[in-house]
Scaffold this motif. Structure first.
Motif, PDB file in Angstrom:
ATOM      1  N   UNK A  18      -9.060 -10.309  -0.502  1.00 57.13           N
ATOM      2  CA  UNK A  18      -9.085  -8.967  -0.048  1.00 57.13           C
ATOM      3  C   UNK A  18      -7.859  -8.274  -0.031  1.00 57.13           C
ATOM      4  N   UNK A  19      -7.918  -6.825  -0.225  1.00 58.50           N
ATOM      5  CA  UNK A  19      -6.608  -6.135  -0.254  1.00 58.50           C
ATOM      6  C   UNK A  19      -6.302  -5.484  -1.369  1.00 58.50           C
TER       7      UNK A  19
ATOM      8  N   UNK B 106      -0.264  -5.920   3.031  1.00 54.48           N
ATOM      9  CA  UNK B 106      -0.633  -4.756   2.618  1.00 54.48           C
ATOM     10  C   UNK B 106       0.614  -3.802   3.059  1.00 54.48           C
ATOM     11  N   UNK B 107       0.769  -3.877   4.320  1.00 59.84           N
ATOM     12  CA  UNK B 107       1.775  -2.855   4.918  1.00 59.84           C
ATOM     13  C   UNK B 107       3.047  -3.743   5.279  1.00 59.84           C
ATOM     14  N   UNK B 108       4.299  -3.323   5.314  1.00 60.15           N
ATOM     15  CA  UNK B 108       5.367  -4.012   5.630  1.00 60.15           C
ATOM     16  C   UNK B 108       5.942  -4.554   4.199  1.00 60.15           C
TER      17      UNK B 108
ATOM     18  N   UNK C 116      -3.654  -3.205  -0.449  1.00 63.31           N
ATOM     19  CA  UNK C 116      -3.892  -2.072   0.738  1.00 63.31           C
ATOM     20  C   UNK C 116      -3.867  -2.914   1.945  1.00 63.31           C
ATOM     21  N   UNK C 117      -3.207  -2.269   3.117  1.00 66.07           N
ATOM     22  CA  UNK C 117      -3.650  -2.941   4.779  1.00 66.07           C
ATOM     23  C   UNK C 117      -4.844  -2.620   5.053  1.00 66.07           C
TER      24      UNK C 117
ATOM     25  N   UNK D 274       3.110  -1.436  12.732  1.00 62.93           N
ATOM     26  CA  UNK D 274       2.157  -0.052  13.278  1.00 62.93           C
ATOM     27  C   UNK D 274       1.265   0.623  12.115  1.00 62.93           C
ATOM     28  N   UNK D 275       0.201   0.623  12.430  1.00 63.72           N
ATOM     29  CA  UNK D 275      -0.837   0.861  11.462  1.00 63.72           C
ATOM     30  C   UNK D 275      -1.192   2.384  11.000  1.00 63.72           C
TER      31      UNK D 275
END
Length: 480
Positions: free
Chosen positions: A464-465, A425-427, A411-412, A271-272
């Motif tokens: 990237x990120x 980036x997320x998770x 970062x996501x 989920x973003x």
């Protein structure tokens, strides 16, 4: 000098010569090691280990995978947390295989990440530890034994870097702090580097708030079996998800309040968090992830340390809700002051002092960092809070070792679909292979070439990120 002339030297002068000789020998030894560490040799001789590349050391399975051409570097990997028994959310049988990299599943090094590292000339080694669960002491012992095995079987590395994910990040950092004689660099990823008690205290905070505000049947400590802990998680999971869906009745606000207490991630790999609905779903996922360690994980830990090590007897939960969070909660119909008052009146949990001490002794970071160390963490981690990095940084500053620690954050993307998920980036430990390889290259460049990492410089390797402006903030308030 003839033997006779030497015999005529005053005893004091002989002592000076002896001390000077010893100092010169010591300096030569240090210089020899540094020369070896900074060597640019990309074709270092080694012995093939054959059947000795896999096996068991002191009850722990291990694996060694060698490149066709060795650059002299050993990457010693420590894997992440594995439940001692099948546990949530998948309830699959936990692996007992060795891993030589983050995405290797069986110690063969046939995954894409391992192949990239092997192609660059790195030798890979990793262990399964002799037990699953909160096996920090076992993991540290396994890494030390495997390094010794590699040295005797394959050859002495020019340099050794320790790296690992999650619980393996904590293990890697402890190994680095304790073994400056042979560890040359460290790369803990998404590591629980704030250590055992702080992390399990947060899991208690999650369970306590859910019990008080959502599911009174939730048991906080003292599980008698893995089956009981798993059954509790399943029941509370259903209650929490039903509560989160109750927007009109105030359930949604309660769930968001619980998330705010522990700085739960509002973005996950699924989920973003781009809108309130997505943030609620992400919060539920984060809380249930923490609750898995507050149920089955807690059962394993309490068996290891013979009691409950967690404490919230003096925790001020109201102080954790910022003015901004309070405003947002009120916007969705929440009553944060009322929730805080309810928590303040609820029965608290006190730790068993012996168990708390025993849990700490299983292994924790001290901040005594002696080798170049680069950590990497996703900014939105639902399991190991990114604020773990803040704790490690503070400990390093207290030890005067801040200059040997660099912390990178990934970062996501701002948005991503539930079908594809976050690419990075997320998770928990959600990094790309490029980011993991780039992390190793960043450590290597610092160790061998004295190139101090910066986020901008690391981005060239990691891609990237990388977010140079991110700061994880302080650890959620907890008892000492």
């Amino acid at each position: 000098m003839s033997p006779r002339r030497r015999a005529l030297l005053p005893a004091a002068l002989l002592a000076v010569v002896t001390v000077a000789s010893a100092c010169a020998s010591s300096t030569t030894g240090v210089s020899a090691r540094q020369s070896r560490v900074s060597s640019g040799d990309t074709d270092v001789s080694f012995r093939t280990c054959g059947s000795s590349c896999t096996g068991t050391l002191d009850g722990a399975k291990y694996a060694i995978v060698l490149p066709a051409r060795w650059n002299g570097t050993l990457l010693l990997y420590s894997h992440g947390y594995r439940f001692a028994q099948a546990g949530p959310p998948s309830f699959e049988t936990p692996s007992t295989d060795a891993q030589v990299s983050s995405t290797d599943e069986d110690g063969t090094g046939q995954d894409a990440l391992s192949k990239q590292l092997l192609a660059k000339g790195y030798a890979l080694a990793g262990s399964a530890y002799k037990s699953n669960g909160w096996a920090v002491a076992d993991g540290v012992a396994a890494a030390e034994a495997l390094h010794d095995k590699f040295t005797k079987t394959v050859g002495t590395p020019n340099r050794t870097y320790v790296w690992g994910d999650s619980l393996g990040g904590l293990i890697s950092e402890i190994v680095a702090e304790r073994n400056a004689s042979w560890v040359d660099g460290a790369a803990p990823m998404c590591g629980a580097v704030a250590g055992p008690n702080l992390n399990l205290d947060v899991a208690l905070d999650v369970a306590f708030a859910i019990k008080t505000l959502v599911d009174p049947s939730l048991k906080l400590t003292g599980y008698t079996s893995a089956d009981e802990a798993n059954a509790q998680w399943r029941h509370t999971s259903a209650v929490l998800q039903k509560t989160a869906a109750d927007t009109a009745g105030g359930g949604t606000a309660k769930v968001l309040y619980v998330g705010a207490l522990v700085d739960a991630a509002t973005k996950t790999a699924t989920y973003d968090g781009a809108d309130i609905e997505s943030q609620v779903k992400a919060t539920v996922e984060s809380l249930l992830t923490a609750l898995a360690y507050g149920t089955l994980g807690r059962y394993d830990i309490e068996q290891r340390v013979k009691g409950n090590p967690s404490d919230n007897s003096s925790t001020d939960y109201a102080a954790r809700i910022s003015a901004r969070e309070k405003s947002l909660l009120e916007t969705v119909g929440g009553k944060p002051d009322q929730y805080s008052a309810t928590l303040a009146k609820a029965p608290r949990v006190s730790a068993d002092a012996a168990a708390r001490t025993a849990f700490e002794k299983l292994g924790d970071t001290t901040g005594k960092i002696t080798v170049p160390t680069v950590t990497m963490h996703t900014e939105a981690d639902p399991l190991v809070l990114v604020q773990n990095e803040s704790v490690l940084a503070q400990r390093a500053r207290q030890r005067g070792a801040a200059d040997r620690l660099v912390q990178l954050y990934v970062a996501p993307p701002k948005t991503y679909s539930e079908q594809t998920g976050a690419p990075y980036g997320a998770g928990h430990c959600n990094f790309t292979d490029q980011q993991r390889v780039g992390l190793i290259q960043t450590v290597d460049n610092w160790v061998r070439n004295d190139v101090y990492p910066t986020p901008a410089g690391a981005a060239a390797s990691l891609g990237t990120g990388v977010d140079g402006a991110f700061s994880p903030g302080p650890w959620p308030a907890s008892v000492s």
